[in-house]
Design an enzyme around this catalytic site. Structure first.
Site, PDB file in Angstrom:
ATOM      1  N   HIS A  27       9.521 -11.463  16.972  1.00  9.34           N
ATOM      2  CA  HIS A  27       8.117 -11.593  17.370  1.00  9.34           C
ATOM      3  C   HIS A  27       7.876 -12.762  18.318  1.00  9.34           C
ATOM      4  CE1 HIS A  27       7.035  -8.357  14.677  1.00  9.34           C
ATOM      5  NE2 HIS A  27       7.708  -8.940  13.714  1.00  9.34           N
TER       6      HIS A  27
ATOM      7  N   ARG B 180       1.805 -10.913  13.410  1.00  9.93           N
ATOM      8  CA  ARG B 180       0.657 -10.007  13.275  1.00  9.93           C
ATOM      9  C   ARG B 180      -0.112  -9.814  14.584  1.00  9.93           C
ATOM     10  NH1 ARG B 180      -2.300 -11.713   7.798  1.00  9.93           N
ATOM     11  NH2 ARG B 180      -3.503  -9.858   8.247  1.00  9.93           N
TER      12      ARG B 180
ATOM     13  N   PRO C  64      -3.004 -20.797  10.710  1.00 14.81           N
ATOM     14  CA  PRO C  64      -3.368 -22.116  11.175  1.00 14.81           C
ATOM     15  C   PRO C  64      -4.833 -22.406  10.983  1.00 14.81           C
ATOM     16  CG  PRO C  64      -3.195 -20.585  12.998  1.00 14.81           C
ATOM     17  CD  PRO C  64      -3.282 -19.823  11.740  1.00 14.81           C
ATOM     18  N   GLU C  65      -5.057 -23.484  10.320  1.00 10.32           N
ATOM     19  CA  GLU C  65      -6.378 -24.084  10.332  1.00 10.32           C
ATOM     20  C   GLU C  65      -6.238 -25.353  11.158  1.00 10.32           C
ATOM     21  OE1 GLU C  65      -8.283 -24.149   6.469  1.00 10.32           O
ATOM     22  OE2 GLU C  65      -6.927 -22.606   5.743  1.00 10.32           O
TER      23      GLU C  65
END
Length: 277
Positions: A93, A112, A2-3
């Site tokens: 996740h 992650r 994400p930006e």
DNA sequence: CTACCATCCTGGTTGC
DNA sequence: TGCAACCAGGATGGTA
């Protein structure tokens, strides 16, 4: 993922279902995200109403009715899914789950685990370690060419690195920096302090156009990003340089130039050496 | 100050 | 096919 545009997309999705609603349950399936979840995380949130959902740079902020703010960063691979009907089984996740008083389930999935959540008193938000040092919002109207020029002044680091520095301007990441520099016709290798005057004007215009177009497209879906509905974002189809090494440059005056990939501070940069100087 | 590096973690892709 | 190396949208902290 994400930006800024991806986080903005998620923010809008959350706003629609969370503002004015109470969190009935907060479930932490894992507490070891990038940082350990703070003690009493669930207790501080559950039973409380979400007053506002906001974004600062790449951070999501949930303002609660007990003057607590949830600070939420999606890291590299964080996804947020919203289910307004009974949700499917949890996935591998799915680390944090919120359930509202009107039957909505929100799941934070982050393979992650570079993402994290923290809690903060409303009054102390501006002083929070992750927030305090952030530079201006790139889409803030007061962040104009003069403001950008001032922040680049004296920096010898390449403009690529300067724009990734969240204390210079907060919200750009590796993809959008490459895209913005292309649209501004500026080489990613150029020393930041030499980006002044007309180049700053062009860069400001490029940043605003690229970010606004990306937000309008629901962000970019490469590996992880989804809109909160599960739909893909589609701004990746408008990339001009990112991940396009060896392909012909789309710049109208390039005449046979092609996109080059280089590594700067350990990260890939894509640009057209002919068009960007 | 600056440039570079490793680090956190998982998983997909590449190359032998 | 198998396996290891490498790569990935972020951000910090250490080194020289």
């Amino acid at each position: 993922m994400p930006e800024l545009p991806e986080v903005e997309t998620v923010k809008c999705g959350l706003q629609a279902v969370l503002e004015g609603r109470t969190l009935n349950r907060v479930i932490a399936r894992r507490t070891d995200l990038r940082f350990p979840l703070p003690d009493g995380f669930g207790q501080m949130l559950s039973g409380h109403k979400v007053v506002a959902v906001a974004r600062r740079a790449k951070y999501l902020l949930l303002h609660m009715d007990n003057a607590v703010v949830l600070i939420w960063h999606l890291g590299m691979s964080g996804r947020v899914r919203i289910f307004t009907t009974p949700p499917p089984p949890e996935e591998r996740h799915d680390h944090i789950i919120f359930e509202t008083d009107h039957g909505v389930t929100i799941r934070f999935n982050d393979t992650r685990r570079f993402g994290f959540m923290d809690l903060c008193d409303e009054a102390a938000l501006a002083d929070h370690a992750m927030i305090a040092k952030l530079g201006p919002e790139p889409l803030d109207p007061t962040f104009d060419a003069a403001a950008l020029a001032g922040r680049l002044k004296g920096r010898k680091t390449p403009i690529k690195a300067a724009l990734l520095d969240q204390t210079v301007v907060a919200g750009l990441g590796n993809i959008y920096v490459s895209e913005c520099l292309f649209h501004a016709g500026i080489s990613p290798r150029r020393s930041a302090h030499t980006v002044q005057g007309g180049r700053c004007e062009k860069l400001i215009v490029a940043i605003r156009q690229v970010l606004n177009a990306a937000i309008a497209a629901g962000g970019s879906s490469l590996r992880d990003h989804r809109q909160t509905s599960g739909e893909l974002g589609y701004f990746q189809h408008q990339f001009v340089v990112y991940d396009k090494a060896g392909q012909p440059c789309k710049g109208c005056d390039c005449q046979g130039g092609s996109i080059e990939q280089i590594v700067q501070s350990g990260r890939s940069t894509y640009f057209c050496p002919r068009r960007q100087t």
